[in-house]
Design a protein around this motif. Sequence first.
Motif, PDB file in Angstrom:
ATOM      1  N   GLU A  22       0.839  -1.206   0.000  1.00 57.95           N
ATOM      2  CA  GLU A  22       0.000   0.000   0.000  1.00 57.95           C
ATOM      3  C   GLU A  22       0.874   1.257   0.000  1.00 57.95           C
ATOM      4  O   GLU A  22       0.552   2.246  -0.646  1.00 57.95           O
ATOM      5  N   ALA A  26       0.938   4.357  -2.610  1.00 57.27           N
ATOM      6  CA  ALA A  26       0.768   5.729  -2.117  1.00 57.27           C
ATOM      7  C   ALA A  26       1.913   6.623  -2.622  1.00 57.27           C
ATOM      8  O   ALA A  26       1.715   7.810  -2.876  1.00 57.27           O
ATOM      9  N   TYR A  41      -6.215  -7.443  -4.718  1.00 55.26           N
ATOM     10  CA  TYR A  41      -5.743  -6.529  -5.774  1.00 55.26           C
ATOM     11  C   TYR A  41      -5.751  -7.270  -7.112  1.00 55.26           C
ATOM     12  O   TYR A  41      -6.243  -6.774  -8.120  1.00 55.26           O
ATOM     13  N   SER A 154      -2.252   2.207 -10.888  1.00 50.73           N
ATOM     14  CA  SER A 154      -1.056   1.630 -10.249  1.00 50.73           C
ATOM     15  C   SER A 154      -0.521   0.387 -10.943  1.00 50.73           C
ATOM     16  O   SER A 154       0.664   0.090 -10.848  1.00 50.73           O
ATOM     17  N   GLU A 220     -14.197   3.228  -2.732  1.00 60.22           N
ATOM     18  CA  GLU A 220     -13.145   3.566  -1.770  1.00 60.22           C
ATOM     19  C   GLU A 220     -11.860   2.790  -2.034  1.00 60.22           C
ATOM     20  O   GLU A 220     -10.772   3.357  -2.135  1.00 60.22           O
ATOM     21  N   GLN A 221     -12.000   1.455  -2.184  1.00 63.08           N
ATOM     22  CA  GLN A 221     -10.832   0.610  -2.455  1.00 63.08           C
ATOM     23  C   GLN A 221     -10.178   0.999  -3.784  1.00 63.08           C
ATOM     24  O   GLN A 221      -8.956   1.078  -3.903  1.00 63.08           O
ATOM     25  N   SER A 222     -11.021   1.257  -4.798  1.00 61.39           N
ATOM     26  CA  SER A 222     -10.486   1.581  -6.116  1.00 61.39           C
ATOM     27  C   SER A 222      -9.728   2.904  -6.112  1.00 61.39           C
ATOM     28  O   SER A 222      -8.759   3.080  -6.844  1.00 61.39           O
ATOM     29  N   MET A 223     -10.162   3.840  -5.292  1.00 61.70           N
ATOM     30  CA  MET A 223      -9.452   5.122  -5.180  1.00 61.70           C
ATOM     31  C   MET A 223      -8.069   4.873  -4.592  1.00 61.70           C
ATOM     32  O   MET A 223      -7.075   5.436  -5.040  1.00 61.70           O
ATOM     33  N   LYS A 224      -8.005   4.019  -3.576  1.00 63.34           N
ATOM     34  CA  LYS A 224      -6.741   3.738  -2.898  1.00 63.34           C
ATOM     35  C   LYS A 224      -5.738   3.110  -3.864  1.00 63.34           C
ATOM     36  O   LYS A 224      -4.557   3.431  -3.838  1.00 63.34           O
ATOM     37  N   TRP A 225      -6.232   2.227  -4.720  1.00 61.32           N
ATOM     38  CA  TRP A 225      -5.336   1.552  -5.678  1.00 61.32           C
ATOM     39  C   TRP A 225      -5.172   2.347  -6.971  1.00 61.32           C
ATOM     40  O   TRP A 225      -4.585   1.871  -7.934  1.00 61.32           O
ATOM     41  N   LYS A 226      -5.750   3.521  -7.019  1.00 60.86           N
ATOM     42  CA  LYS A 226      -5.644   4.406  -8.187  1.00 60.86           C
ATOM     43  C   LYS A 226      -6.281   3.807  -9.431  1.00 60.86           C
ATOM     44  O   LYS A 226      -5.920   4.155 -10.555  1.00 60.86           O
ATOM     45  N   ARG A 229      -9.595   7.803  -9.981  1.00 57.51           N
ATOM     46  CA  ARG A 229      -9.020   9.038  -9.435  1.00 57.51           C
ATOM     47  C   ARG A 229     -10.120  10.004  -9.060  1.00 57.51           C
ATOM     48  O   ARG A 229      -9.917  10.901  -8.260  1.00 57.51           O
TER      49      ARG A 229
END
Lengths: 326, 96
Positions: A22, A26, A41, A154, A220-226, A229
Motif C-alpha cells: 500500500e 501511495a 488486488y 497503479s 473507496e478501495q479503487s481510489m486507494k489503488w488508483k 481518481r
Amino acid sequence: MSEDQIKKMEAERSRSLEAEFEARIARDEKIEPKDWMPEKYRQTHIRQISQHAHSEIVGMLPEGNWITRAPSLRRKVALLAKVQDEAGHGLYLYSACETLGISRDELYEQLHSGKAKYSSIFNYPTVTWADIGAIGWLVDGAAIINQVPLCNTSFGPYARAMVRVCKEESFHQRQGYEIMLKLCEGTAEQKELAQDALNRWWWPSLMMFGPTDAESTHTEQSMKWKLKRKTNDELRQQFIDQTVPQAEILGLTIPDPDLKWNEERQSYDFGEINWDEFWQVVKGHGPMNKERMKARVGAWERGEWVRDAAMAHAEKQQERKAKEAV
Amino acid sequence: MSNKKNWPLWEVFVRSKNGLEHRHFGSLHAADAEMALENARDVYTRRNEGVSIWVVESKHITASNPEHNGELFEPAKDKVYRHPTFYDLPDDVKHM
C-alpha cells in the motif's frame, strides 16, 4: 514451532507485505506482474481489466451493424478503422489481464457464459445511421473521461495499455461528432435523425459512469489503488458540463427538462437518472443483451475450425523443420 | 470449448524508427511466428508506430524474480566510485 505459531507468523508476514504494498502505491510506484500483490488486488484487477476488454470486443457489434451501409466511402473507411481500433483495444487489454495469471481462454469463457460483465451501453440497438454519430460523440466521449485517469493507474500493464487506448480514442469521438454535425447541417429530416439519436443515447451515456457515489460499492478501495481518481458522480458531472455546449453548437436539445446551468456551482444541474433501467440492462434484460451474446459466441464457435487448422498447420511445419534438421 | 491446443502467447517488440532500439509493446496469441508478426502489425502498428517488429514466444523469456531484487541490484547502490562525481577535482580543471 506449533502449527498455531506458524500460522501467526505467516499472517504477520502477509500483513507487513501488504502494508509495504500500500505504501508503494501511495508513493505512486507502479506494480508490475511478477511483484507480490494482495489476492484482492489481483482479483479486482482481473475483474476490471477483463470487463474493460469485453466491452471493447462487444462494442464492435453495434457499430459493425452499419459498416456495409455507411453513406459514403469516407464514412465507411473511418468506421472500419474505428471498429478495428476497438478490436485492438480489446487485445491490448486482454494481454494486460493475462499478466495477472488468467488465460485468454478463461477470459472468453467468462464472457460467453455471462459470468463476466461488459459495459451496458452496448446492449442498446443502432437503428439509424445517426446512432453511429451519437455513439462516437457520446459513448466514446464518456469512455475517454472514464479512461484518461487510468493512464496513471497503479498496475503497470493496465496503465500502459490505457495510454495507447486514449491516444486512439480521440479520433473516434471526432468522427462521431462530425457525423452529427453533417446531419444537423442537412435537411430537416436529417437533423431529426440526429435529435432522435441524441434522445436515445443521452441517458444510457450518463449511466456509463456507474451508480451514484452513495450506491457504488467499490469506490473507496479503487481510489486507494488508483483504479479510480475521481468518483462516478464527479466524472458524470464533467461529462455533462463539457457535452452540453457541444449539443448547443449542433443546435440539438438535450432530452432533460431539468437540465439547467447552476451559476453557484458553475456546473449543470440535471434530472433524475432511471436507475431501474440501468439495473435491468445490467441484469441482462436490455434490448440487445441476448443478441450481442449470440453474435459473440457464434463468431467464436464458427471460428473454432480455423483456429484448430492454424495450430495443426504450425505443428506440422515445425515437425517438418525438425526432420529436415536431422 | 476446443480440447486442442490453444495458440501460444508471443511478446512483441517494435523499433519505432531507425536509430532507436526495439521496445516491448505488449503481447498477443498466434499459431506460429509468421502469424505472430502479421498480428503484431495489425494490433500494434496501425498508425506508423514502427519500422521493425520482433516476436518471441513468451515461454522463451527468462525473467528475474522481483523477490530477489535485493541481492541482484542492491550491491550496485554502494559503489559510488563508479560515478564521475565521486572524484574530487579542483574547479580550475576544465574539460573533464
